[in-house]
Write a protein that holds these residues in place. Structure first.
Motif, PDB file in Angstrom:
ATOM      1  N   SER A 133       4.399   5.810  -5.289  1.00  0.00           N
ATOM      2  CA  SER A 133       4.500   6.130  -6.901  1.00  0.00           C
ATOM      3  C   SER A 133       3.155   6.206  -7.162  1.00  0.00           C
ATOM      4  O   SER A 133       3.436   7.233  -8.085  1.00  0.00           O
ATOM      5  CB  SER A 133       3.563   4.357  -7.465  1.00  0.00           C
ATOM      6  OG  SER A 133       3.899   4.659  -8.673  1.00  0.00           O
ATOM      7  N   LYS A 134       1.991   6.231  -6.962  1.00  0.00           N
ATOM      8  CA  LYS A 134       0.848   7.742  -7.424  1.00  0.00           C
ATOM      9  C   LYS A 134       0.944   8.209  -6.983  1.00  0.00           C
ATOM     10  O   LYS A 134       0.795   9.674  -8.002  1.00  0.00           O
ATOM     11  CB  LYS A 134      -0.438   7.775  -6.373  1.00  0.00           C
ATOM     12  CG  LYS A 134      -1.274   7.830  -6.728  1.00  0.00           C
ATOM     13  CD  LYS A 134      -3.270   7.097  -6.347  1.00  0.00           C
ATOM     14  CE  LYS A 134      -4.446   8.336  -6.155  1.00  0.00           C
ATOM     15  NZ  LYS A 134      -5.311   8.037  -5.760  1.00  0.00           N
ATOM     16  N   GLU A 135       1.446   9.636  -5.704  1.00  0.00           N
ATOM     17  CA  GLU A 135       2.007  10.336  -5.334  1.00  0.00           C
ATOM     18  C   GLU A 135       3.406  10.960  -6.124  1.00  0.00           C
ATOM     19  O   GLU A 135       3.278  12.159  -6.902  1.00  0.00           O
ATOM     20  CB  GLU A 135       2.505  10.777  -3.814  1.00  0.00           C
ATOM     21  CG  GLU A 135       1.320  10.129  -2.900  1.00  0.00           C
ATOM     22  CD  GLU A 135       2.138  10.529  -1.681  1.00  0.00           C
ATOM     23  OE1 GLU A 135       3.291  10.684  -1.264  1.00  0.00           O
ATOM     24  OE2 GLU A 135       1.170   9.959  -0.683  1.00  0.00           O
ATOM     25  N   SER A 136       3.983  10.040  -6.417  1.00  0.00           N
ATOM     26  CA  SER A 136       5.111  10.751  -7.468  1.00  0.00           C
ATOM     27  C   SER A 136       4.492  11.139  -8.726  1.00  0.00           C
ATOM     28  O   SER A 136       5.123  11.909  -9.652  1.00  0.00           O
ATOM     29  CB  SER A 136       6.180   9.170  -6.818  1.00  0.00           C
ATOM     30  OG  SER A 136       7.512   9.376  -8.475  1.00  0.00           O
ATOM     31  N   THR A 137       3.898  10.515  -9.341  1.00  0.00           N
ATOM     32  CA  THR A 137       3.188  10.374 -11.172  1.00  0.00           C
ATOM     33  C   THR A 137       2.141  11.569 -10.362  1.00  0.00           C
ATOM     34  O   THR A 137       2.303  11.991 -11.399  1.00  0.00           O
ATOM     35  CB  THR A 137       2.214   9.080 -10.713  1.00  0.00           C
ATOM     36  OG1 THR A 137       3.066   7.609 -11.087  1.00  0.00           O
ATOM     37  CG2 THR A 137       1.065   9.472 -12.401  1.00  0.00           C
ATOM     38  N   GLN A 138       1.678  12.217  -9.988  1.00  0.00           N
ATOM     39  CA  GLN A 138       0.899  13.345  -8.946  1.00  0.00           C
ATOM     40  C   GLN A 138       1.618  14.465  -9.216  1.00  0.00           C
ATOM     41  O   GLN A 138       1.649  15.536  -9.616  1.00  0.00           O
ATOM     42  CB  GLN A 138       0.366  13.022  -8.053  1.00  0.00           C
ATOM     43  CG  GLN A 138      -1.874  12.121  -7.758  1.00  0.00           C
ATOM     44  CD  GLN A 138      -1.521  12.328  -6.951  1.00  0.00           C
ATOM     45  OE1 GLN A 138      -1.301  12.356  -5.845  1.00  0.00           O
ATOM     46  NE2 GLN A 138      -3.214  11.567  -6.936  1.00  0.00           N
ATOM     47  N   ASN A 179       0.838  -1.265   0.065  1.00  0.00           N
ATOM     48  CA  ASN A 179      -0.059   0.331   0.253  1.00  0.00           C
ATOM     49  C   ASN A 179       0.867   0.828  -0.118  1.00  0.00           C
ATOM     50  O   ASN A 179       0.642   2.156  -0.848  1.00  0.00           O
ATOM     51  CB  ASN A 179      -0.714  -0.182   1.248  1.00  0.00           C
ATOM     52  CG  ASN A 179      -1.865  -1.170   1.094  1.00  0.00           C
ATOM     53  OD1 ASN A 179      -1.973  -1.925   0.132  1.00  0.00           O
ATOM     54  ND2 ASN A 179      -2.460  -1.865   2.426  1.00  0.00           N
ATOM     55  N   LYS A 214      -3.902  14.116 -20.441  1.00  0.00           N
ATOM     56  CA  LYS A 214      -4.522  12.440 -20.163  1.00  0.00           C
ATOM     57  C   LYS A 214      -6.181  12.221 -19.662  1.00  0.00           C
ATOM     58  O   LYS A 214      -6.913  13.168 -19.872  1.00  0.00           O
ATOM     59  CB  LYS A 214      -3.519  12.518 -18.482  1.00  0.00           C
ATOM     60  CG  LYS A 214      -2.042  12.078 -18.960  1.00  0.00           C
ATOM     61  CD  LYS A 214      -1.256  11.312 -18.629  1.00  0.00           C
ATOM     62  CE  LYS A 214       0.086  10.706 -18.534  1.00  0.00           C
ATOM     63  NZ  LYS A 214       1.027  10.804 -17.622  1.00  0.00           N
ATOM     64  N   LYS A 265       2.490   1.878  -3.322  1.00  0.00           N
ATOM     65  CA  LYS A 265       1.556   2.716  -4.187  1.00  0.00           C
ATOM     66  C   LYS A 265       1.071   3.685  -3.645  1.00  0.00           C
ATOM     67  O   LYS A 265       0.632   4.319  -4.944  1.00  0.00           O
ATOM     68  CB  LYS A 265       0.770   1.126  -4.369  1.00  0.00           C
ATOM     69  CG  LYS A 265       0.197   0.087  -4.579  1.00  0.00           C
ATOM     70  CD  LYS A 265      -1.541  -0.190  -4.865  1.00  0.00           C
ATOM     71  CE  LYS A 265      -0.885  -1.981  -5.316  1.00  0.00           C
ATOM     72  NZ  LYS A 265      -2.011  -2.918  -5.305  1.00  0.00           N
ATOM     73  N   ARG A 266       0.385   3.958  -2.643  1.00  0.00           N
ATOM     74  CA  ARG A 266       0.499   5.466  -2.590  1.00  0.00           C
ATOM     75  C   ARG A 266       1.750   6.208  -2.652  1.00  0.00           C
ATOM     76  O   ARG A 266       1.525   6.833  -3.258  1.00  0.00           O
ATOM     77  CB  ARG A 266       0.378   5.487  -0.716  1.00  0.00           C
ATOM     78  CG  ARG A 266       0.507   6.290  -0.006  1.00  0.00           C
ATOM     79  CD  ARG A 266      -0.234   7.207   1.240  1.00  0.00           C
ATOM     80  NE  ARG A 266       0.697   6.408   1.809  1.00  0.00           N
ATOM     81  CZ  ARG A 266       0.684   5.337   1.980  1.00  0.00           C
ATOM     82  NH1 ARG A 266      -0.439   4.281   1.985  1.00  0.00           N
ATOM     83  NH2 ARG A 266       1.949   5.166   3.401  1.00  0.00           N
ATOM     84  N   ASP A 304       3.455  14.676 -12.832  1.00  0.00           N
ATOM     85  CA  ASP A 304       1.841  15.452 -13.761  1.00  0.00           C
ATOM     86  C   ASP A 304       1.740  17.091 -13.498  1.00  0.00           C
ATOM     87  O   ASP A 304       1.538  17.421 -14.295  1.00  0.00           O
ATOM     88  CB  ASP A 304       0.696  15.292 -13.413  1.00  0.00           C
ATOM     89  CG  ASP A 304       0.643  13.343 -13.966  1.00  0.00           C
ATOM     90  OD1 ASP A 304       1.437  12.922 -15.173  1.00  0.00           O
ATOM     91  OD2 ASP A 304      -0.510  12.191 -14.123  1.00  0.00           O
TER      92      ASP A 304
END
Length: 207
Positions: A91-96, A85, A194, A88-89, A99
């Motif tokens: 990774s998501k924060e890094s992607t955000q 978790n 996106k 994933k969190r 972006d």
């Protein structure tokens, strides 16, 4: 002097005494043998009880170990779930974050695209075939292609139902040919990055 008649009687008594002693010895030996059998049976029973107790202790130890293993397995699975978790969190924060940074840069390029489009629209029919205009068109197409590769796409709002999440209405007009709340004209092109709005479309809404 002892008579012959008395001797057999004495000998008979001796034999009886010997038989009695022999019988007593046999009885004693039998009692001893029975006691030995009872002791052996008692020892065997005691050994069996000890073996049973040892077996019960071993089973208890196995159960305790199984419970400990199950507890550690549960802790391991929980730890792995928390790690997954967290991964994933992150990774998501890094992607955000990526972006958000990308959107900041790409948004600054949109006015450049607007200027390209306005410049190409102002070219006269006589000038469209000139080498200069052809070069500008190639640069514009290349820029649009790069933006598309980065995930930037135009909204093309004209003729679609007005959506406040995508469009910015700056004018209203009455038009019987169009339905209610329909975008009559896109005054400034909007873009998506996106799944996010990079720039809202500036639109004229009918009715």
């Amino acid at each position: 002097m002892i008579s012959l008649k008395e001797k057999p009687e004495k000998g008979s008594e001796g034999m009886k005494e010997q038989e009695k002693k022999f019988q007593e010895k046999e009885e004693k030996d039998a009692e001893t043998s029975a006691e030995n059998i009872e002791e052996k049976e008692a020892d065997k029973k005691d050994s069996e009880e000890k073996a049973e107790d040892k077996k019960d202790d071993l089973e208890d130890q196995i159960k305790a170990k199984d419970a400990e293993i199950a507890d550690w397995k549960d802790k391991y699975q929980r730890l792995m779930a928390e790690f997954e978790n967290a991964r994933k969190r992150m990774s998501k924060e890094s992607t955000q974050r990526y972006d958000m940074g990308a959107m900041g840069v790409l948004e600054k390029l949109l006015p450049v695209i607007d200027n390209f489009e306005r410049g190409l629209e102002s070219v006269s029919e006589e000038e469209k075939d000139s080498a200069f205009v052809q070069g500008i068109q190639q640069i514009y197409k290349q820029l649009i292609s790069v933006m598309e590769d980065l995930g930037v796409t135009p909204m093309d709002a004209e003729g679609k139902e007005f959506d406040a999440n995508l469009h910015n209405a700056v004018m209203h007009v009455e038009d019987e040919e169009l339905g209610e709340n329909i975008v009559a004209e896109e005054l400034q092109k909007g873009y998506m990055y996106k799944e996010s709005v990079l720039r809202h479309s500036m639109v004229k809404v009918a009715n």
